[in-house]
Design an enzyme around this catalytic site. Structure first.
Site, short mmCIF file in Angstrom:
data_model
loop_
_atom_site.label_atom_id
_atom_site.label_comp_id
_atom_site.label_asym_id
_atom_site.label_seq_id
_atom_site.Cartn_x
_atom_site.Cartn_y
_atom_site.Cartn_z
N HIS A 134 76.83 68.38 40.85
CA HIS A 134 75.84 67.28 40.81
C HIS A 134 76.11 66.40 39.59
O HIS A 134 76.05 66.88 38.46
CB HIS A 134 74.42 67.84 40.75
CG HIS A 134 73.93 68.32 42.08
ND1 HIS A 134 72.61 68.38 42.42
CD2 HIS A 134 74.61 68.74 43.17
CE1 HIS A 134 72.49 68.81 43.67
NE2 HIS A 134 73.69 69.06 44.13
N TYR B 7 63.10 65.17 40.65
CA TYR B 7 61.96 65.60 39.81
C TYR B 7 60.89 64.53 39.96
O TYR B 7 61.10 63.38 39.56
CB TYR B 7 62.38 65.70 38.34
CG TYR B 7 63.29 66.88 38.04
CD1 TYR B 7 62.77 68.08 37.60
CD2 TYR B 7 64.67 66.77 38.18
CE1 TYR B 7 63.59 69.17 37.31
CE2 TYR B 7 65.50 67.85 37.88
CZ TYR B 7 64.96 69.05 37.45
OH TYR B 7 65.77 70.11 37.17
N PRO C 178 60.43 76.10 33.73
CA PRO C 178 61.66 75.81 34.47
C PRO C 178 62.02 74.33 34.62
O PRO C 178 63.08 74.00 35.15
CB PRO C 178 61.40 76.44 35.85
CG PRO C 178 59.93 76.55 35.96
CD PRO C 178 59.39 76.71 34.57
N LYS D 280 66.62 75.44 32.24
CA LYS D 280 67.31 75.98 31.07
C LYS D 280 67.25 77.50 30.90
O LYS D 280 67.97 78.07 30.08
CB LYS D 280 66.73 75.34 29.78
CG LYS D 280 67.14 73.90 29.59
CD LYS D 280 68.57 73.80 29.09
CE LYS D 280 69.19 72.44 29.30
NZ LYS D 280 70.05 72.31 30.47
N TYR E 78 70.30 67.94 29.63
CA TYR E 78 70.27 68.56 30.96
C TYR E 78 71.59 69.26 31.27
O TYR E 78 71.61 70.38 31.79
CB TYR E 78 69.93 67.52 32.05
CG TYR E 78 69.53 68.15 33.35
CD1 TYR E 78 68.19 68.44 33.62
CD2 TYR E 78 70.48 68.50 34.31
CE1 TYR E 78 67.80 69.04 34.81
CE2 TYR E 78 70.11 69.10 35.50
CZ TYR E 78 68.77 69.36 35.75
OH TYR E 78 68.40 69.96 36.93
P1 RFL Z 1 65.97 89.00 33.95
O1 RFL Z 1 66.56 88.22 35.06
O2 RFL Z 1 64.50 89.13 33.88
O3 RFL Z 1 66.63 90.43 34.01
C1 RFL Z 1 66.17 91.50 33.21
C2 RFL Z 1 66.51 92.80 33.91
O4 RFL Z 1 66.09 93.89 33.11
C3 RFL Z 1 65.44 94.86 33.92
N1 RFL Z 1 64.54 95.64 33.07
C4 RFL Z 1 64.87 96.85 32.58
N2 RFL Z 1 65.96 97.60 32.72
C5 RFL Z 1 65.97 98.80 32.08
N3 RFL Z 1 64.94 99.25 31.34
C6 RFL Z 1 63.83 98.53 31.16
N4 RFL Z 1 62.83 99.00 30.42
C7 RFL Z 1 63.75 97.27 31.80
N5 RFL Z 1 62.81 96.29 31.86
C8 RFL Z 1 63.32 95.32 32.62
C9 RFL Z 1 64.75 94.05 35.00
O5 RFL Z 1 64.49 94.82 36.17
C10 RFL Z 1 65.77 92.94 35.24
O6 RFL Z 1 66.69 93.27 36.26
O7 RFL Z 1 66.46 88.44 32.51
P2 RFL Z 1 67.86 87.80 32.09
O8 RFL Z 1 69.01 88.64 32.58
O9 RFL Z 1 67.74 87.49 30.66
O10 RFL Z 1 68.00 86.44 32.92
C11 RFL Z 1 67.16 85.37 32.65
C12 RFL Z 1 66.88 84.57 33.92
O11 RFL Z 1 66.57 85.46 34.98
C13 RFL Z 1 65.72 83.63 33.70
O12 RFL Z 1 65.87 82.90 32.49
C14 RFL Z 1 65.53 82.60 34.78
O13 RFL Z 1 65.54 83.13 36.06
C15 RFL Z 1 64.21 81.92 34.50
N6 RFL Z 1 63.65 81.35 35.67
C16 RFL Z 1 64.17 80.18 36.08
N7 RFL Z 1 65.11 79.57 35.33
C17 RFL Z 1 65.64 78.42 35.71
O14 RFL Z 1 66.53 77.88 35.01
N8 RFL Z 1 65.22 77.82 36.90
C18 RFL Z 1 64.27 78.42 37.71
O15 RFL Z 1 63.94 77.90 38.75
C19 RFL Z 1 63.71 79.63 37.30
N9 RFL Z 1 62.76 80.25 38.06
C20 RFL Z 1 62.62 82.01 36.41
C21 RFL Z 1 62.21 81.44 37.62
C22 RFL Z 1 62.04 83.19 35.95
C23 RFL Z 1 61.01 83.82 36.67
N10 RFL Z 1 60.40 85.02 36.09
C24 RFL Z 1 60.98 85.65 34.92
C25 RFL Z 1 59.20 85.55 36.46
C26 RFL Z 1 61.23 82.07 38.37
C27 RFL Z 1 60.63 83.26 37.92
C28 RFL Z 1 59.60 83.89 38.81
C1 PHB Z 2 65.88 75.61 41.44
O1 PHB Z 2 66.70 75.17 42.25
O2 PHB Z 2 65.31 76.69 41.60
C2 PHB Z 2 65.54 74.81 40.24
C3 PHB Z 2 66.26 73.67 39.97
C4 PHB Z 2 65.94 72.90 38.85
C5 PHB Z 2 64.91 73.30 38.03
C6 PHB Z 2 64.21 74.46 38.29
C7 PHB Z 2 64.52 75.22 39.41
O3 PHB Z 2 64.60 72.54 36.95
#
Ligand code: RFL
Ligand code: PHB
Length: 389
Positions: free
Chosen positions: A72, A200, A292, A296, A384
């Site tokens: 993109h 957005y 989100p 980032k 971004y």
């Molecule tokens: P994760 O992905 O939460 O992975 C952590 C892992 O650790 C495990 N865990 C344990 N394992 C052993 N012992 C324990 N005591 C433990 N406690 C937990 C968990 O089961 C899990 O598998 O963290 P990590 O690896 O740092 O990755 C970070 C990303 O996942 C996160 O920053 C993003 O997904 C944030 N986020 C989003 N970011 C975006 O850029 N765009 C998004 O659209 C977006 N949507 C989201 C999201 C985060 C969400 N969370 C945390 C609720 C949507 C949601 C719902």
């Molecule tokens: C997504 O595709 O899940 C997404 C993309 C951009 C964002 C947040 C989530 O800023």
């Protein structure tokens, strides 16, 4: 059992670190609280900075991302029916890659299995011991039996609700937090994306985002009160509300269909300092959360991994701990910039319950300024696509 680096958490942070270390011949064990299928069932981020993409290439797990990810070169921002484009390529020379976190995590698990890296699933009661000494160890239970892993270092990659951050004493740890008074209601639908770039959208009814996973899988979000229940949001209600929040030409061409996932995620800005305590290093969501809106979360987790990986390689190959000593400082400097950008994007695009008429005018003027000012667009684009590591 003994390993060089004990990684707590088998999400993207832990798996990426594990793969990078394995490539350098540094032994690491990953402990994951859930099953692989559970981790892969979480629908999360979708936008990768090129810095993160390069790290995935370095880890040898980028083939599918390079083949199937979407490049993109810009994004659309709208304010009701007024739309404009931010041209990433023009302002930074760099695009972003749209490739879902679920796919990326699958690639990391596949690579880990293929290369024989040890991952232990379903671990319980993980405890970090002696992190302030040169001989830390981690204990956990599996099927009710207690195990112990001795190691040189512990990488706390266990997300916001993990044990790693909480193992740092309260007297050492300082937490900074802002909780937003709304969440994002997100759906996944097996329909073609309405736009080939992300949109957005700020509107009088609140924020909406058009994103995608592939040519027949769309990801759409709307801002929603945290008190809303998923069961109260039928697909029809979601699509009706979504259409009211995006520009008319987008609403008119949107293809709707049954959703295959629907969830509400709270929005939070959070940083825990420091990110290192003795031989324990926090990475990703374990140390910080962003709303989100700036895409980032995952990318900032990747930059932490970059700094930690570089520090560990320097330690093992050159017997020099300078990189590890500077880890927290370097990681936090970049984390706070991602926090600032995510907070700014969130403030720019959402409706807040306590917004006054003055606040609304400021928001609209900020959007007008962004639409008309190349320098402002350049600042957005630079953030971004990702600040340099
Ligand atoms: P994760 O992905 O939460 O992975 C952590 C892992 O650790 C495990 N865990 C344990 N394992 C052993 N012992 C324990 N005591 C433990 N406690 C937990 C968990 O089961 C899990 O598998 O963290 P990590 O690896 O740092 O990755 C970070 C990303 O996942 C996160 O920053 C993003 O997904 C944030 N986020 C989003 N970011 C975006 O850029 N765009 C998004 O659209 C977006 N949507 C989201 C999201 C985060 C969400 N969370 C945390 C609720 C949507 C949601 C719902
Ligand atoms: C997504 O595709 O899940 C997404 C993309 C951009 C964002 C947040 C989530 O800023």
């Amino acid at each position: 059992m003994r390993t060089q680096v004990c990684i707590i958490g088998g999400g993207p942070s832990g798996l990426l670190l594990g793969q990078l270390l394995l490539k350098q011949g540094i032994d690491a064990v990953v402990l994951e609280r859930k099953t692989r299928d559970y981790v892969l069932g979480r629908i999360r981020a979708g936008v990768l900075e090129v810095g993160m993409a390069d790290l995935l290439r370095q880890a040898g797990v980028a083939n599918r991302m390079d083949a199937e990810g979407f490049i993109h070169e810009g994004t659309i921002i709208s304010n009701n029916n007024d739309q404009f484009r931010i041209d990433f390529k023009k302002h930074t020379g760099t695009p972003v890659i749209v490739y879902g976190q679920t796919e990326l995590t699958r690639d990391l698990y596949d690579a880990r299995e293929h290369s024989g890296g040890k991952t232990i699933f379903n671990v319980e009661n993980v405890v970090i011991n002696d992190a302030k000494t040169e001989s830390p160890y981690v204990t956990y239970q599996l099927d009710g039996i207690e195990h112990r892993i001795d190691c040189d270092f512990i990488a706390g990659c266990d997300g916001f609700h993990g044990v790693s951050r909480k193992s740092i004493p309260n007297t050492v740890r300082k937490e900074f937090e802002k909780v937003y008074p709304f969440g994002w209601l997100g759906v996944l639908s097996e329909t073609p994306p309405v736009s080939h770039e992300l949109i957005y959208s700020n509107s009088d009814r609140g924020f909406a985002l058009c994103s995608m996973r592939n040519a027949n899988l769309s990801r759409y979000y709307i801002q929603a009160p945290l008190t809303d229940k998923i069961v109260d949001w039928s697909d029809n209600l979601f699509w009706d509300e979504f259409k009211r929040r995006v520009p008319e030409n987008i609403a008119d061409t949107l293809i709707t269909g049954p959703t295959i996932e629907k969830s509400i995620a709270p929005l939070r800005s959070f940083v825990s300092e420091p990110m290192r305590w003795g031989r324990l290093f926090l990475c990703g969501d374990a140390a910080h959360i962003v709303p989100p809106t700036g895409a980032k979360g995952l990318n900032t987790a990747a930059s932490d991994i970059h700094y930690l990986f570089a520090g560990l390689v320097q330690y093992y190959k050159e017997r020099d701990d300078a990189g590890l000593e500077l880890y927290s400082e370097k990681a936090l400097a970049r984390v706070w910039k991602a926090e600032r950008f995510s907070w700014w994007m969130t403030s720019l695009l959402h409706r807040f319950p306590d917004q006054t008429d003055f606040d609304l005018k400021m928001q609209a003027t900020e959007l007008d300024f962004l639409r008309d000012n190349e320098s402002a667009q350049s600042v957005l684009a630079e953030n971004y696509v990702g600040l340099p590591y």
